[in-house]
Scaffold this motif. Structure first.
Motif, PDB file in Angstrom:
ATOM      1  N   ALA A 396       0.831  -1.203   0.000  1.00 33.07           N
ATOM      2  CA  ALA A 396       0.000   0.000   0.000  1.00 33.07           C
ATOM      3  C   ALA A 396       0.868   1.257   0.000  1.00 33.07           C
ATOM      4  CB  ALA A 396      -0.942  -0.001   1.204  1.00 33.07           C
ATOM      5  N   LEU A 397       1.971   1.224   0.765  1.00 36.32           N
ATOM      6  CA  LEU A 397       2.860   2.383   0.830  1.00 36.32           C
ATOM      7  C   LEU A 397       3.531   2.610  -0.518  1.00 36.32           C
ATOM      8  CD1 LEU A 397       4.178   4.549   2.651  1.00 36.32           C
ATOM      9  CD2 LEU A 397       5.991   2.883   3.145  1.00 36.32           C
ATOM     10  N   SER A 399       2.431   1.689  -3.459  1.00 31.50           N
ATOM     11  CA  SER A 399       1.401   2.140  -4.394  1.00 31.50           C
ATOM     12  C   SER A 399       1.084   3.625  -4.196  1.00 31.50           C
ATOM     13  CB  SER A 399       0.135   1.299  -4.215  1.00 31.50           C
ATOM     14  OG  SER A 399      -0.881   1.711  -5.099  1.00 31.50           O
ATOM     15  N   HIS A 400       1.038   4.054  -2.940  1.00 28.79           N
ATOM     16  CA  HIS A 400       0.776   5.473  -2.631  1.00 28.79           C
ATOM     17  C   HIS A 400       1.864   6.366  -3.222  1.00 28.79           C
ATOM     18  CE1 HIS A 400       0.165   9.169  -0.334  1.00 28.79           C
ATOM     19  NE2 HIS A 400       1.416   9.057   0.097  1.00 28.79           N
ATOM     20  N   TYR A 401       3.130   5.956  -3.038  1.00 29.39           N
ATOM     21  CA  TYR A 401       4.241   6.760  -3.544  1.00 29.39           C
ATOM     22  C   TYR A 401       4.264   6.796  -5.072  1.00 29.39           C
ATOM     23  CZ  TYR A 401       6.295   7.238   1.107  1.00 29.39           C
ATOM     24  OH  TYR A 401       6.526   7.574   2.423  1.00 29.39           O
ATOM     25  N   LYS A 403       1.672   6.691  -7.112  1.00 29.67           N
ATOM     26  CA  LYS A 403       0.628   7.635  -7.550  1.00 29.67           C
ATOM     27  C   LYS A 403       1.049   9.081  -7.266  1.00 29.67           C
ATOM     28  CE  LYS A 403      -3.176   4.354  -6.776  1.00 29.67           C
ATOM     29  NZ  LYS A 403      -3.473   4.148  -8.210  1.00 29.67           N
ATOM     30  N   LEU A 404       1.615   9.305  -6.079  1.00 28.40           N
ATOM     31  CA  LEU A 404       2.048  10.654  -5.698  1.00 28.40           C
ATOM     32  C   LEU A 404       3.142  11.150  -6.643  1.00 28.40           C
ATOM     33  CD1 LEU A 404       2.163  13.040  -3.633  1.00 28.40           C
ATOM     34  CD2 LEU A 404       3.882  11.702  -2.384  1.00 28.40           C
TER      35      LEU A 404
END
Length: 645
Positions: A396-397, A399-401, A403-404
């Motif tokens: 999840a971490l 994937s977040h980075y 997208k960011l």
């Protein structure tokens, strides 16, 4: 050994979490992201199910601090304020011990000399102590870090050390004295001294700051690397800060000695310094034993920003939660906490934390502006950093980075993922190439698997293990004898008497197991008592101690949550014991039967008497029937490997 609490001692070095009756932690002896290090307080032993390290409280201190066995005993005795009675050594033994411990003993002496000179001499008070008072350091803080001063007179420390029996060669190797044209002089003359402690409080080396202004001499000098002091494995303040780091579950990282000391004085005690070097794997391992939350504090100038970025990819790859805080321009941790106090300092840290990827994006975008070359370089740097995050554990971490970063850099998300996977593939290929080179294998790279489908650690844990060997089964027999020997067994007064009847020692092929088995049985016959676990954990042979610590360590318990949620029950120890005894003895019973079958098969062609041939055939059939009965009773194929391999 009876006084030492393994949880208390190990808790000084690693962060332990309770799990059932035992404790778990990330192993301090190898890099790992999920805890496989297990500690049994009841037995006083530890075992890592990842790298296989095992032992007792003395073994841990010995391995972790690189001490000899007697040194580890002395450390624990000192920790518990126990007076040791040691036999008097011969002059040869004293000389040998002095040679092996020379650096450590000299460092302790030097730290005491410098500290006493600072506090109790006129020059120390007027020069050294005045400097520390200008920095605002209180007496208790000076004592806590054992700060000192070396007089500005050529060889005053050197001569005092010689008078106390320390040799010129050891003084030079420790970096405390230097030979120039046949004349020795003090290396740290005219400087204030910062002793550098290991995790246990041992003095590993020194940092020294000059006080008089000069263009020739460096501002700071450090101990040269030697057997005790390796800069890449040391963090200043770790000894004084380790308990606060574990308690708060966060480590603050700063650059200099005075930053650490000032923060301690201001009430911020979970802080260490890298002494201006990039973070190394060994330093991260030290921090990781206590916490996985790392917050890096640096000055807000360009040099501070650049320093903050070094070594962070390595921290990401080791699953650290890395945060960065840039202090206001013109401030460093020392000056900021002195002006603002602990409360405002904590508040500023909390409100100005940034994760490492967001920080890099912010700094990089500002620096790149509209320059396409710099923006392309930044995309690659960000992709490489994200590739360090363990996908299996922090999906999840990651994937977040992704997208960011894709949004902030204005690039295609799928293209960024492909670039990240390329860095993963390149890194795996490089590691494989290095491994092949180390093993002397051909350098042709193997076909690379797709990083998206690389098996996770959890997936590989379910793979079947190869069948146990005879040797492993023999060690298990010894374990069962030690753990359940005194337990009553149906038809016998104890398990030990059952084993004496059922196990033939000549069938034990491992000489160490056979020796320990026979010693155990002999002791029982003499005294009527069985040796307990502690006898083997303190066995004179270090190899036996290590093997027994690993063998006797129980498997992790079922947690309370699993028990309540899924209704899983812990099997009573009596039932576990009976099952262990039965299965272990059946292995040796079957081994004996197969051995007899082999002998019959070898003898039968040479037997001329028909009656004896018939008797041998009947015995063989009876043995086969017994074999089938054992296999059916235990419903397992493990025994078949014994016969058909």
């Amino acid at each position: 050994m009876d006084r030492a609490d393994i949880i208390d001692v190990l808790g000084q070095f690693i962060r332990l979490k309770k799990r059932g009756a035992n404790y778990i932690a990330n192993c301090p002896f190898h890099n790992e992201k999920t805890p496989s290090f297990n500690v049994s307080p009841a037995k006083g032993i530890f075992k890592c199910f990842g790298c296989g390290k095992a032992g007792d409280v003395v073994t841990f201190v010995q391995e972790h601090e690189k001490l000899t066995y007697p040194e580890a005993i002395r450390w624990i005795a000192d920790y518990y304020k126990i007076q040791l009675e040691e036999s008097e050594r011969t002059p040869e033994q004293q000389q040998q011990q002095m040679a092996s411990e020379a650096l450590r003993i000299l460092n302790e002496y030097a730290a005491g000399y410098f500290h006493d000179t600072l506090l109790n001499t006129e020059e120390g008070q007027l020069v050294g102590l005045s400097y520390f008072k200008q920095r605002g350091f209180r007496k208790d803080i000076i004592d806590r870090f054992k700060l000192g001063f070396n007089p500005d007179r050529g060889d005053v420390f050197y001569r005092d050390a010689l008078a106390h029996g320390y040799s010129a060669e050891v003084l030079e190797r420790a970096g405390l004295a230097k030979n120039r044209n046949g004349i020795y002089h003090d290396v740290y003359r005219g400087r204030v001294i910062f002793p550098i402690h290991g995790m246990t409080g041992r003095i590993l080396g020194f940092g020294a700051r000059i006080l008089r202004t000069t263009d020739k001499a460096p501002k700071y000098i450090n101990t040269p690397e030697n057997e005790l002091y390796v800069k890449s494995r040391v963090l200043y303040g770790m000894y004084q800060s380790r308990q606060a780091i574990g308690k708060l579950d966060e480590c603050l990282l700063v650059e200099g000695y005075t930053d650490v000391i000032s923060l301690h004085q201001g009430g911020v005690e979970n802080v260490v310094a890298s002494s201006g070097t990039s973070l190394t794997e060994d330093q991260l391992r030290l921090i990781g034993q206590l916490t996985k939350n790392l917050t890096i504090l640096y000055d807000g100038d360009p040099a501070g920003i650049k320093a903050a970025l070094r070594g962070l990819d390595m921290a990401l790859s080791q699953s650290f939660n890395v945060q960065l805080v840039l202090l206001p321009e013109g401030e460093d941790p020392d000056s900021f906490v002195q002006k603002s106090g602990a409360a405002r300092f904590h508040e500023y840290i909390k409100s100005h934390k940034q994760d490492v990827i967001s920080f890099r994006l912010q700094v990089g975008m500002t620096d790149a502006g509209d320059d396409p070359v710099k923006r392309s370089k930044l995309v690659n740097e960000i992709a490489e950093s994200i590739s360090r995050i363990n996908k299996a554990e922090d999906f999840a971490l990651q994937s977040h980075y992704i997208k960011l970063a894709a949004r902030r850099l204005d690039v295609d998300e799928a293209g960024l993922i492909n670039l990240i996977n390329k860095y993963i593939r390149d890194r795996i290929e490089t590691e494989q190439r290095h491994a092949r080179r180390a093993e002397g294998l051909p350098q042709t790279p193997a076909a690379m698997p797709d990083p998206a489908i690389l098996p996770t650690e959890q997936e590989t844990q379910g793979q079947p293990a190869p069948p146990s060997s005879d040797e492993e089964q023999e060690w298990q027999l010894l374990r069962v004898l030690i753990e359940y020997g005194a337990m009553p067994y149906e038809g016998h007064a104890s398990v030990i008497e059952l084993m004496e009847e059922r196990v033939e020692t000549p069938l034990l092929m491992n000489p160490t197991v056979r020796q320990l088995f026979e010693e155990h049985m002999a002791h029982y016959k003499r005294t009527g008592q069985a040796y307990d676990v502690q006898y083997y954990l303190r066995y004179p042979d270090e190899a036996v101690r290590t093997r027994m610590a690993s063998l006797l360590h129980s498997t992790p318990d079922i947690s309370q949550n699993w028990s309540e949620k899924y209704g899983m029950e812990v099997i009573p120890v009596q039932i576990v014991g009976v099952n262990d005894v039965d299965s272990t003895l059946c292995y040796f019973e079957l081994k004996k039967i197969l051995h007899m079958q082999t002998e019959l098969i070898e003898k039968l062609p040479h037997e001329k008497d028909p009656l004896k041939q018939m008797a041998m055939q009947q015995l063989f059939l009876k043995l086969r029937a017994t074999e089938r009965d054992i296999l059916k009773r235990h419903e397992t194929v493990v025994f078949k490997a014994l016969k058909y391999r």
